[in-house]
Design an enzyme around this catalytic site. Structure first.
Site, PDB file in Angstrom:
ATOM      1  N   TYR A 290      44.210  50.762  32.341  1.00 40.88           N
ATOM      2  CA  TYR A 290      44.828  51.567  33.450  1.00 40.88           C
ATOM      3  C   TYR A 290      44.920  53.089  33.295  1.00 40.88           C
ATOM      4  CZ  TYR A 290      46.766  47.716  36.409  1.00 40.88           C
ATOM      5  OH  TYR A 290      46.841  46.808  36.891  1.00 40.88           O
TER       6      TYR A 290
ATOM      7  N   LYS B 107      38.920  38.437  25.987  1.00 37.03           N
ATOM      8  CA  LYS B 107      37.404  38.200  25.997  1.00 37.03           C
ATOM      9  C   LYS B 107      36.793  38.409  24.872  1.00 37.03           C
ATOM     10  CE  LYS B 107      35.309  37.130  29.157  1.00 37.03           C
ATOM     11  NZ  LYS B 107      35.058  35.695  29.535  1.00 37.03           N
TER      12      LYS B 107
ATOM     13  N   ASP C 127      39.807  34.186  31.019  1.00 38.72           N
ATOM     14  CA  ASP C 127      39.151  33.279  32.219  1.00 38.72           C
ATOM     15  C   ASP C 127      39.614  31.786  31.936  1.00 38.72           C
ATOM     16  OD1 ASP C 127      37.492  33.294  29.901  1.00 38.72           O
ATOM     17  OD2 ASP C 127      35.778  32.764  31.228  1.00 38.72           O
TER      18      ASP C 127
ATOM     19  N   ASP D  89      47.987  41.878  33.978  1.00 45.53           N
ATOM     20  CA  ASP D  89      48.140  42.162  35.345  1.00 45.53           C
ATOM     21  C   ASP D  89      47.796  40.920  36.424  1.00 45.53           C
ATOM     22  OD1 ASP D  89      48.684  43.479  37.909  1.00 45.53           O
ATOM     23  OD2 ASP D  89      46.664  44.023  38.202  1.00 45.53           O
TER      24      ASP D  89
ATOM     25  N   ASP E 177      50.170  37.689  38.176  1.00 44.38           N
ATOM     26  CA  ASP E 177      50.335  37.147  39.476  1.00 44.38           C
ATOM     27  C   ASP E 177      50.199  35.881  39.354  1.00 44.38           C
ATOM     28  OD1 ASP E 177      50.767  39.549  40.791  1.00 44.38           O
ATOM     29  OD2 ASP E 177      48.931  39.502  41.851  1.00 44.38           O
TER      30      ASP E 177
HETATM   31  C1  IPM Z   1      52.065  45.081  38.980  1.00 43.81           C
HETATM   32  C2  IPM Z   1      51.306  45.547  40.096  1.00 43.81           C
HETATM   33  C3  IPM Z   1      50.802  47.233  39.867  1.00 43.81           C
HETATM   34  C4  IPM Z   1      49.808  47.068  38.500  1.00 43.81           C
HETATM   35  C5  IPM Z   1      50.281  48.016  41.000  1.00 43.81           C
HETATM   36  C6  IPM Z   1      51.064  48.116  42.006  1.00 43.81           C
HETATM   37  C7  IPM Z   1      49.744  49.337  40.574  1.00 43.81           C
HETATM   38  O1  IPM Z   1      50.329  44.878  40.422  1.00 43.81           O
HETATM   39  O2  IPM Z   1      53.103  45.617  38.537  1.00 43.81           O
HETATM   40  O3  IPM Z   1      51.685  44.021  38.520  1.00 43.81           O
HETATM   41  O4  IPM Z   1      48.693  46.850  38.772  1.00 43.81           O
HETATM   42  O5  IPM Z   1      50.199  47.010  37.377  1.00 43.81           O
HETATM   43 MG    MG Z   2      50.000  43.153  39.605  1.00 48.75          MG
END
Ligand code: IPM
Ligand code: MG
Length: 364
Positions: free
Chosen positions: A142, A192, A224, A248, A252
């Site tokens: 990032y 990884k 993975d 990240d 999710d």
């Molecule tokens: C998160 C989101 C953010 C990230 C985006 C909105 C920039 O996906 O907080 O996980 O990628 O960190």
């Molecule tokens: Mg995210």
């Protein structure tokens, strides 16, 4: 009587409506436990782009830095969706993470018995899930430089850099081991290392740090493969640490385990003071959900659980944090449901009504 300065950044979409309920909960906690919460509010994300042309103003960032904690709603929406635009709502979020040096993102995922059927996974897989992902948040892909697009010999190319130094890795590792020590004493580290140099350093440093925590079991898992294990046997995991990008992705996936994303809080914290507290930014996982914004349909419980994390990590108010968490558990067990949790066609509470149920449990 302790005083805490809370900087509120409601942002976009359902951000403002859920953040308002978070503020009410903190006020109720203040009354019941005799603390003073002072609130100041400002713009971030699309709302700030519309007003000022940037996703966050420098002075807003400064106010965030000077506060005790930032309560953050959500940013983004179709209006500002062009990923090629120079100004994007997400820039506000990234500027806060890096400007406030919030290098660890904590995302707990706990299966709630009364909501076990909300998951797309079988109840027997989900029952008893109780894990927390710690994602490195201010380095890696990032923020590594170079991060750019360029034209070389008439051809477009682009580069991102997965930079990590050992200090950035070891502080996340220490946090992970300390948290695991307070929990089920198991730490899973993602990388990884079979491919990437940054991952080999990650694995090396985490292994070194593990020597200081002989009571915690450490396992290294390829990122993975982890995406498979997480849906196959999520109960096996306690504390998971990951770099910025793997974190990240895995957060999710983890947020979908319980099937109730409207229930998931998160905290971003940095280096803590001696007493274990420090400046942090607190936001629900669910995002701005523009399709339901302004309709009173949003589930405020993720934001309310987020205030519990704020109380715990920035204010050092563990008893108060637990009171909030208990109130949320109680309303769910009592059968209170917002639209996202209710069975199709079943009656449901509005954002405000659900928050009122929680406030009533808190004695407000
Ligand atoms: C998160 C989101 C953010 C990230 C985006 C909105 C920039 O996906 O907080 O996980 O990628 O960190
Ligand atoms: Mg995210």
């Amino acid at each position: 009587m302790a005083t805490f300065n809370i900087f509120v950044l409601p942002g976009d979409g359902i951000g403002p409506e859920v953040t308002a309920e978070g503020v009410r909960v903190l006020e109720a906690i203040g009354q019941r436990f005799e603390h003073v919460f002072k609130f100041e509010q400002d713009l971030v994300g699309g709302a700030s782009i519309d007003a000022h042309g940037v996703a966050i103003l420098p002075e807003v960032l400064e106010k965030a830095k000077a506060s005790d904690a930032v309560l953050f709603g959500a940013v983004g929406g179709p209006k500002w969706d062009n990923p090629n635009a120079d100004v994007r709502p997400e820039q506000g979020l990234l500027a806060l993470r890096s400007g406030l040096q919030l290098w660890a993102n904590l995302r707990p995922v706990v299966a709630i018995p009364a909501l076990i059927n909300a998951s797309t996974l079988k109840p027997e897989v989900i029952e008893g899930v109780d894990l927390v992902v710690i994602r490195e948040l201010t380095s890696g892909l990032y923020f590594g430089k170079p991060q750019e697009r360029r034209v070389v010999n008439g051809r477009r190319e682009a580069v991102d850099t997965n930079y990590y130094n050992e200090d950035e890795i070891s502080r996340v590792a220490h946090l992970g081991f300390r948290m695991a020590r307070e929990r089920r004493k198991k730490l899973t580290s993602l990388d990884k290392a079979n491919v990437m140099a940054s991952s080999r350093l990650w694995r090396e440093v985490v292994t070194e740090v593990s020597k200081e925590y002989p009571d915690v079991t450490l396992e290294h898992v390829l990122a993975d493969a982890m995406t498979m294990y997480l849906i196959r046997r999520p109960r096996d995991f306690d504390v998971i640490i990951a770099d910025n990008m793997f974190g990240d992705i895995i957060t999710d996936e983890a947020s979908m385990l319980t099937g109730s994303m409207g229930m998931l809080p998160s905290a971003s914290i940095g280096t803590l003071r001696e007493d274990g507290t420090g400046l942090g930014m607190y936001e629900p996982i669910h995002g701005s959900a523009p399709d339901i914004a302004g309709k009173g349909l949003a589930n405020p419980l993720a934001m309310i659980l987020t205030t519990a994390m704020l109380l715990r990590h920035s204010c050092g108010l563990e008893e108060e944090a637990r009171a909030v968490e208990q109130a949320v558990t109680d309303v769910i067990e009592a059968g209170d449901r917002t639209a996202d949790l209710a069975a199709p066609g079943a009656p449901h509470l509005s954002t405000r009504e659900m928050a009122e149920r929680v406030l009533a449990r808190l004695g407000a």
